[in-house]
Design a protein around this motif. Structure first.
Motif, PDB file in Angstrom:
ATOM      1  N   PRO A 142       0.806  -1.232   0.000  1.00 20.29           N
ATOM      2  CA  PRO A 142       0.000   0.000   0.000  1.00 20.29           C
ATOM      3  C   PRO A 142       0.835   1.277   0.000  1.00 20.29           C
ATOM      4  O   PRO A 142       0.362   2.312  -0.450  1.00 20.29           O
ATOM      5  CB  PRO A 142      -0.806  -0.130   1.299  1.00 20.29           C
ATOM      6  N   PHE A 143       2.080   1.207   0.486  1.00 23.27           N
ATOM      7  CA  PHE A 143       2.893   2.419   0.520  1.00 23.27           C
ATOM      8  C   PHE A 143       3.438   2.785  -0.854  1.00 23.27           C
ATOM      9  O   PHE A 143       3.982   3.876  -1.034  1.00 23.27           O
ATOM     10  CB  PHE A 143       4.058   2.256   1.503  1.00 23.27           C
TER      11      PHE A 143
ATOM     12  N   TRP B  14       2.133   3.627  -3.730  1.00 26.48           N
ATOM     13  CA  TRP B  14       1.628   4.836  -4.373  1.00 26.48           C
ATOM     14  C   TRP B  14       2.268   6.104  -3.793  1.00 26.48           C
ATOM     15  O   TRP B  14       2.730   6.969  -4.509  1.00 26.48           O
ATOM     16  CB  TRP B  14       0.109   4.941  -4.207  1.00 26.48           C
ATOM     17  N   MET B  15       2.310   6.139  -2.451  1.00 28.23           N
ATOM     18  CA  MET B  15       2.799   7.331  -1.781  1.00 28.23           C
ATOM     19  C   MET B  15       4.259   7.604  -2.126  1.00 28.23           C
ATOM     20  O   MET B  15       4.641   8.723  -2.481  1.00 28.23           O
ATOM     21  CB  MET B  15       2.655   7.107  -0.287  1.00 28.23           C
TER      22      MET B  15
ATOM     23  N   THR C 146      -3.225   6.999  -8.595  1.00 27.24           N
ATOM     24  CA  THR C 146      -2.897   5.575  -8.547  1.00 27.24           C
ATOM     25  C   THR C 146      -1.438   5.350  -8.889  1.00 27.24           C
ATOM     26  O   THR C 146      -0.733   6.252  -9.337  1.00 27.24           O
ATOM     27  CB  THR C 146      -3.755   4.781  -9.550  1.00 27.24           C
ATOM     28  N   VAL C 147      -1.006   4.100  -8.677  1.00 21.59           N
ATOM     29  CA  VAL C 147       0.398   3.756  -8.873  1.00 21.59           C
ATOM     30  C   VAL C 147       0.785   3.825 -10.352  1.00 21.59           C
ATOM     31  O   VAL C 147       0.055   3.366 -11.208  1.00 21.59           O
ATOM     32  CB  VAL C 147       0.656   2.311  -8.388  1.00 21.59           C
TER      33      VAL C 147
ATOM     34  N   THR D 126      -2.823   5.779   1.843  1.00 18.36           N
ATOM     35  CA  THR D 126      -2.198   4.718   1.054  1.00 18.36           C
ATOM     36  C   THR D 126      -3.267   3.767   0.533  1.00 18.36           C
ATOM     37  O   THR D 126      -3.223   3.342  -0.619  1.00 18.36           O
ATOM     38  CB  THR D 126      -1.183   3.917   1.884  1.00 18.36           C
TER      39      THR D 126
ATOM     40  N   SER E 249      -5.363   4.741  -2.545  1.00 20.55           N
ATOM     41  CA  SER E 249      -4.766   4.451  -3.854  1.00 20.55           C
ATOM     42  C   SER E 249      -4.901   2.972  -4.196  1.00 20.55           C
ATOM     43  O   SER E 249      -5.130   2.609  -5.344  1.00 20.55           O
ATOM     44  CB  SER E 249      -3.296   4.872  -3.881  1.00 20.55           C
ATOM     45  N   VAL E 250      -4.768   2.119  -3.170  1.00 19.18           N
ATOM     46  CA  VAL E 250      -4.889   0.680  -3.425  1.00 19.18           C
ATOM     47  C   VAL E 250      -6.296   0.340  -3.890  1.00 19.18           C
ATOM     48  O   VAL E 250      -6.501  -0.409  -4.847  1.00 19.18           O
ATOM     49  CB  VAL E 250      -4.548  -0.133  -2.160  1.00 19.18           C
TER      50      VAL E 250
END
Lengths: 293, 284
Positions: free
Chosen positions: A46-47, A49-50, A62-63, B118, B121-122
């Motif tokens: 989950p990290f 994207w950030m 989004t990624v 976070t 975004s997922v």
């Protein structure tokens, strides 16, 4: 495959007599490796994207593979409103922590050294306070703060945050002071110190690590708090990072994803680093559970 | 004279922690509003708020959501994965314990707003969202998890955030389980599952129960993590009691009703809390 080979070798050395067993063991160990890797990935992915968006010139929600730049961080520090969020977060967290420790160290000294009536009850009551969920008192707290004209101000938020972190601080520091032999203080009295002189010369220097741990825990709790500033603060000038990020994220018209990701990275860095220092100390202290949230 | 040193602490806790709890009980018996006429001059309405709450589908629904959230995320998810992590990281042959441990700790260490961000975004409904890319790899069609399975989504997010606490508590408990005992059981031919079930688990029953109480208490208090992602929606699908209280008190201005809901929540937790404090056998 390389890991499987080393695995097999290591198990073979442990279980010399059973060559055939070792193959079964190797498979089992490989499966356990897979499990722990999956668990770690679940925690880390989950990290993505950030971290990626913070250094991406074309960051979106989004990624994606980034077009590398540090411009998002530059913009965070040069935009009109974002540096203010960081300054507010620091001001609130540092002041609340300082107030919390100033009250906590003397309170903990009294709890540790003096057998007064109601001491036990007090210790258990503040432990019980920890089970009060913040959403359950926030409504009345807000109204009280309005009546005391302490809403929408740094001072009000700092007082509330300092108080909320006090039970944990008192417990931690009481434990730390308990560990300092009382004889040392008595020796200082013999040498002509006053009671407070002895506290200053003996207790303060020796309580250092405990004080450090309490400071980090209080700081992280205030730094990460979302509900209290959300309810108590109305002016954007006073917002800490937690609220700033929330407002930026829910601003439907135009979200600057790059700066948002950079802010999140900046926001999470202090607790992540501080936690590294704390980790070893914390879980020896019986109140380790205090770090959650 | 020296107990006075405790004065400032007692004052702060009394004014900013105890007083709001007590004041909340009073407010629960009034029709106080955030704005308007009843803000300045609230009436005493007795048990009306409680009667409204206990016959309100919305409030009872929020209690149900909280119960589901606590049961599946804290009691089932965090406990099982935390135990798995603690057991795996205990293996002598495992390399990279530090790295795996740090990875699992990270979700707990970051502020809750960052945690939510976070996951936003997922769980993004776009094709490029991390979750959608992942199911794309397996040939699945893109989904919008926060709309289609909102409760499941926030449960997974909270599991993610809480594995670390469970792991830490279980690691501490497992330190007291002698390796010889487990090896003896293995030599006698017991499989890993049976060893865990009949040797390890009975020995750490106390700490596990304590953890279950603690995580229940803290999970009931979860607000920001969920509010950031869903604001209780879609509809009221993820409206936990904490979110119900926030929305009714501050968005619909019903301070009295919100306070009564807070009191109900407090009463439920106090029972668990007292059990926790009694069982944790802390030394004073």
């Amino acid at each position: 495959m390389a890991t499987a080979a080393t695995l097999e070798k290591s198990t073979a050395t442990v279980r010399k007599p059973h060559r055939r067993m070792s193959r079964v063991m190797a498979v089992r160990q490989a499966m356990q490796y897979v499990l722990i890797v999956l668990l770690a990935l679940f925690c880390l992915v989950p990290f993505a994207w950030m971290v990626l968006s913070a250094v991406d010139a074309q960051a979106g929600p989004t990624v994606q593979s980034p077009e590398f730049t540090l411009d998002n961080f530059v913009r965070f520090f040069t935009k009109a409103d974002t540096p203010r969020l960081l300054a507010n977060s620091l001001l609130i967290s540092v002041s609340a922590t300082a107030l919390n420790l100033a009250c906590g160290i003397f309170g903990a000294y009294a709890l540790s050294r003096i057998r007064f009536r109601g001491r036990k009850t007090f210790m258990f009551s503040i432990l019980l306070i920890r089970v009060i969920p913040p959403p359950a008192t926030i409504v009345a707290l807000y109204l009280m703060m309005v009546k005391m004209s302490l809403d929408n101000s740094y001072l009000g938020l700092i007082l509330v945050e300092a108080a909320a972190a006090l039970p944990v601080t008192l417990w931690l520091l009481k434990g730390a002071i308990d560990a300092i032999p009382f004889e040392l203080e008595e020796a200082a009295w013999m040498d002509g110190s006053t009671r407070f002189g002895a506290i200053r010369k003996i207790v303060f220097p020796l309580v250092g690590p405990g004080l450090g741990a309490a400071a980090l825990i209080a700081f992280m709790a205030v730094w990460g708090d979302f509900l209290t500033p959300l309810v108590l603060l109305q002016s954007p000038d006073l917002y800490p990072l937690s609220i700033g990020l929330f407002r930026a994220f829910t601003a439907f018209n135009q979200v600057d994803w790059g700066v948002l990701a950079a802010s999140a990275v900046i926001y999470m860095t202090p607790p992540a680093i501080l936690y590294g220092f704390l980790r070893r100390y914390l879980f020896r202290a019986s109140i380790g559970s205090a770090v959650k949230g | 004279m020296l107990p006075l040193l405790l004065g400032p602490s007692v004052l702060l806790i009394a004014v900013f922690v105890i007083a709001p709890a007590v004041y909340g009980i009073y407010l629960g018996f009034t029709n106080t509003q955030l704005t308007g006429f009843a803000a300045r001059d609230p009436d005493f309405v007795g048990l009306d708020n409680y009667q409204n709450l206990l016959t309100s589908d919305e409030f009872l629904g929020s209690l149900g959501h909280t119960a589901q959230f606590v049961f599946f995320s804290a009691i089932i998810g965090q406990t099982i994965l935390g135990m798995a992590a603690a057991l795996l990281l205990r293996k002598k042959w495992l390399r990279g314990k530090g790295l795996f441990g740090a990875a699992i700790l990270l979700p707990m260490v970051v502020p809750e707003v960052v945690a939510s961000l976070t996951w936003a975004s997922v769980l993004s409904p776009r094709d490029e969202g991390t979750f959608n890319r992942l199911i794309g790899l397996f040939g699945g069609a893109s989904a919008a998890p926060l709309q289609e399975a909102p409760m499941l989504s926030i449960i997974i997010v909270n599991i993610w955030r809480g594995i670390a606490l469970a792991m830490i508590m279980f690691q501490a408990a497992l330190e007291d389980v002698p390796d010889e005992l487990i090896e003896a059981a293995r030599v006698d031919g017991a499989g890993a599952m049976r060893v865990f079930r009949y040797v390890t688990l009975p020995l750490i029953r106390g700490p596990v129960f304590l953890y279950l109480l603690l995580t229940t208490i803290t999970t009931v208090g979860v607000f920001g993590l969920v509010y950031f992602l869903t604001q209780g929606g879609p509809g009221s699908a993820t409206q936990l009691t904490s979110i119900y209280i926030y929305q009714h008190a501050f968005q619909y201005s019903q301070i009295g009703l919100g306070s009564a809901a807070s009191v109900i929540l407090l009463a439920l937790l106090l029972v668990l809390g007292l059990t926790y404090v009694r069982l944790s056998k802390v030394e004073v």
